[in-house]
Design an enzyme around this catalytic site. Structure first.
Site, PDB file in Angstrom:
ATOM      1  CG  ASP A 177      -1.707   1.244   1.436  1.00  0.00           C
ATOM      2  OD1 ASP A 177      -1.653   2.121   0.560  1.00  0.00           O
ATOM      3  OD2 ASP A 177      -2.418   1.354   2.468  1.00  0.00           O
ATOM      4  CE  LYS A 182      -1.847   7.126  -3.358  1.00  0.00           C
ATOM      5  NZ  LYS A 182      -2.315   6.182  -2.349  1.00  0.00           N
ATOM      6  CD  GLU A 214      -5.189   3.695  -2.497  1.00  0.00           C
ATOM      7  OE1 GLU A 214      -6.074   4.471  -2.087  1.00  0.00           O
ATOM      8  OE2 GLU A 214      -4.048   4.080  -2.801  1.00  0.00           O
ATOM      9  CG  ASP A 272      -9.136   5.248   1.966  1.00  0.00           C
ATOM     10  OD1 ASP A 272      -8.653   5.756   2.982  1.00  0.00           O
ATOM     11  OD2 ASP A 272      -8.444   4.696   1.083  1.00  0.00           O
TER      12      ASP A 272
END
Length: 618
Positions: free
Chosen positions: A23, A87, A187, A211
């Site tokens: 992850d 990211k 994800e 999330d």
């Protein structure tokens, strides 16, 4: 194949191949595997340490790189040399992120183009791919240290909304870290797999994955049919997360203690201490009613009720995103079979309650929300390793397929291990004014330069109407049908001119040749990516020289004598840098030329606008 011993804290077992699940998060990253003995997914950690590695990279004066907890301490003391949230930059140009540029404390280069952003640290320039590769390399080494075995294969997760360029950037980062990235998975899909959702052959389910991480929030609605996951919709806020909850608490305390913004910005130590205490308070109040502490003789108090009223507007923003996602997915809340919670911030009881109230059912939160995505990636890795015999592995493409772009680079459209049938497309443009045709050459392989890959086909798109460079929009699409036949199409979108070519299946390679191509790509990954970076820097430099020359030809009268001399010198320096083998030097000279030309380019723009306002054509 050689047998390699694996050692996990609880015991060892001989196993032939280890594929890990990773992850790669905005705030934290981690690695998970399927435990060889109890066959359960487990996040890797050393003894009693955390499985989470902060996604932070620090560069010291001599160019040494540290990642994770060790790098975190430099966020306050050396903000310019400490990179976080890389990211957010993946697959992005400066134009994509300019509205949020102030969020970053390090130097993100504004080169005013559509090319990928670069981060400057000292005299060196790093792409988001480089930065992510440092994090992945740290995760790889950490996993090897814990497992006492080499780790070369991985499944990496990305947000469901990541586009083609962002997914390819993630693959490249893996390759640069010495990992063969077998799959990039969403994800929310990974989180569902960790809960065993979608593992039943016959099930048809609609799932919501909520999330809420450290810095970002996503909600995805998925449809699972016979083990195939389809993203119906995704929504969220890329600048909303647990850090914002902490910030609210800090501001609340500042108000209570009469600390001004000026004081806090002048005193970095106090600012950091308050932030850490706020994080502690947030966690403590998940299971207690009142929090009390002292920082530099300032007493801090916060009750659960006060915290929940502070957090309410943020939580409501996430619920609004849930409403939007449900509407976009064209489903009713009642049709959602399961709600999965992901991200550390979902531990806040008020968050759980709000989500459960909105969906009208209890949420799934029994799996550690920090680890759930990595654990799901490990489940997928296990399926790919062929250990999970329940699963039928669909046909996949053995090698990446792409086309040649400027400078002889390979631009991948369909990455290796993509499921068949599949399709992908990307837009390209011309590099010369009035260019009327474009040659599209299709290659197969894993290397960055086409000369190291295998040529499959070529098609010529002619009849493009004469336009200035950069104006035509040519869409190249690849479609592999169920028989493995690749159809390549090119279409100029403004004029509708179209051409296509068919490439026969299997592409005539033996397993050994495929294996060799894969091995070569890993062995040469570092050199390949360095060559690619140099070619891209040269292309960018050449294009800047052309546009500057063109601009001066048209607008010389707007420039002062001093500006003309400065520009000529900077162009000469860039021209010279293009002959060297140093991408950082080229970027530096590009940056210098941009700095000189920015003021007069803006002046020309202002003048053009004001003359247009007077009713004259520009």
């Amino acid at each position: 194949m050689a047998k390699i011993g694996i050692n996990i804290a609880t015991g060892s077992l001989q196993k032939e191949e280890m594929i890990v699940g990773i992850d790669l998060g905005t705030t934290n990253s981690l690695v998970a595997i399927i435990h060889p003995e109890n066959r359960q997914p487990v996040a890797l950690k050393e003894h009693n340490s955390s499985s989470l590695v902060p996604s932070i990279v620090h560069f010291d004066k001599t160019g040494n790189i540290t990642v994770g907890e060790e790098a975190k301490q430099y966020l306050v003391t050396e903000p310019h040399n400490t990179i976080f949230s890389a990211k957010r930059l993946m697959g992005k140009s400066y134009n994509d992120i300019k509205d949020n540029a102030s969020f970053f404390t390090f130097k993100v280069i504004d080169d005013n183009t559509e090319s990928l952003v670069k981060v400057q640290v000292g005299d060196k320039f790093y792409s988001p791919i480089d930065l992510s590769s440092f994090i992945l390399k740290e995760l790889k080494q950490r996993a090897e240290h814990i497992l006492k075995t080499p780790v070369t294969k991985a499944v990496i997760t990305v947000p469901a909304y990541f586009n083609d360029a962002q997914r390819q950037a993630t693959r490249d980062a893996g390759k640069l870290a010495g990992l063969d990235v077998l799959r990039i998975i969403n994800e929310p899909t990974a989180a569902s797999l960790a809960y065993g959702l979608g593992l039943g052959k016959e099930e048809i389910k609609t799932i919501a994955v909520y999330d809420l991480g450290g810095g970002t929030f996503d909600i995805s609605i998925l449809q699972i049919t016979n083990g195939i996951f389809e993203v119906l919709s995704t929504n969220g806020d890329t600048y909303l997360g647990g850090d914002d909850f902490d910030r609210l608490i800090v501001h609340y305390w500042m108000k209570q203690s009469g600390i001004s913004e000026t004081e806090i910005s002048a005193n970095k130590e106090l600012s950091q201490a308050l932030r850490l205490k706020a994080e502690e308070a947030k966690k403590y109040l998940s299971s207690n009613e009142n929090f009390e502490a002292k920082v530099e003789n300032i007493s801090l108090k916060l009750s659960k009720q006060e915290f929940e009223s502070l957090a309410a507007p943020l939580i409501e923003r996430t619920i609004q995103s849930c409403r939007n996602a449900i509407a976009d997915a064209k489903v009713d809340v009642q049709q959602i079979d399961s709600v999965v919670m992901v991200g550390g911030s979902t531990r806040v009881p008020a968050v759980k309650k709000a989500v459960s109230d909105f969906f009208g059912s209890p949420v799934n939160d029994t799996v550690n929300p920090d680890e759930v995505v990595a654990l799901g990636a490990a489940v997928q890795a296990d399926i790919l390793a062929g250990n999970n015999k329940e699963f039928l592995l669909l046909d996949i493409t053995p090698l990446s397929l792409g086309i040649e772009t400027m400078g002889g680079l390979m631009d991948v459209l369909i990455p290796r291990n993509s499921k068949i049938p599949t399709k992908a497309g990307r837009q390209y443009t011309t590099h010369k004014d009035g260019q009327s045709s474009m040659r599209i050459t299709v290659f197969q392989g894993e290397r960055d330069l086409v000369q190291d890959n295998r040529k499959l086909a070529e098609l010529n798109l002619s009849g493009i109407p004469g336009m200035p460079a950069g104006l035509p929009k040519v869409e190249v699409s690849f479609l592999i049908n169920a028989d493995g036949i690749l159809v390549v199409k090119a279409k100029e979108l403004r004029s509708g001119v179209e051409q296509s070519v068919e490439v026969k299946p299997q592409y005539g390679l033996s397993d050994m040749e495929v294996e060799k191509m894969l091995l070569d790509s890993l062995t040469h990954a570092k050199d390949d990516i360095a060559k690619r970076a140099l070619v891209e820097a040269r292309t960018e430099g050449e294009q800047l020289l052309q546009t500057t020359e063109k601009f001066i030809g048209k607008n010389a009268s707007l420039l002062t004598q001093h500006e003309l001399i400065q520009t000529a010198e900077a162009m000469q320096a860039l021209q010279l840098a293009l002959t060297m083998e140093d991408k950082d030097l080229i970027h530096k000279k590009v940056e210098e030329l941009n700095d000189i030309s920015r003021p007069y380019a803006e002046r020309a723009m202002d003048q053009a606008v004001s003359s247009a306002m007077k009713g004259r054509a520009i």
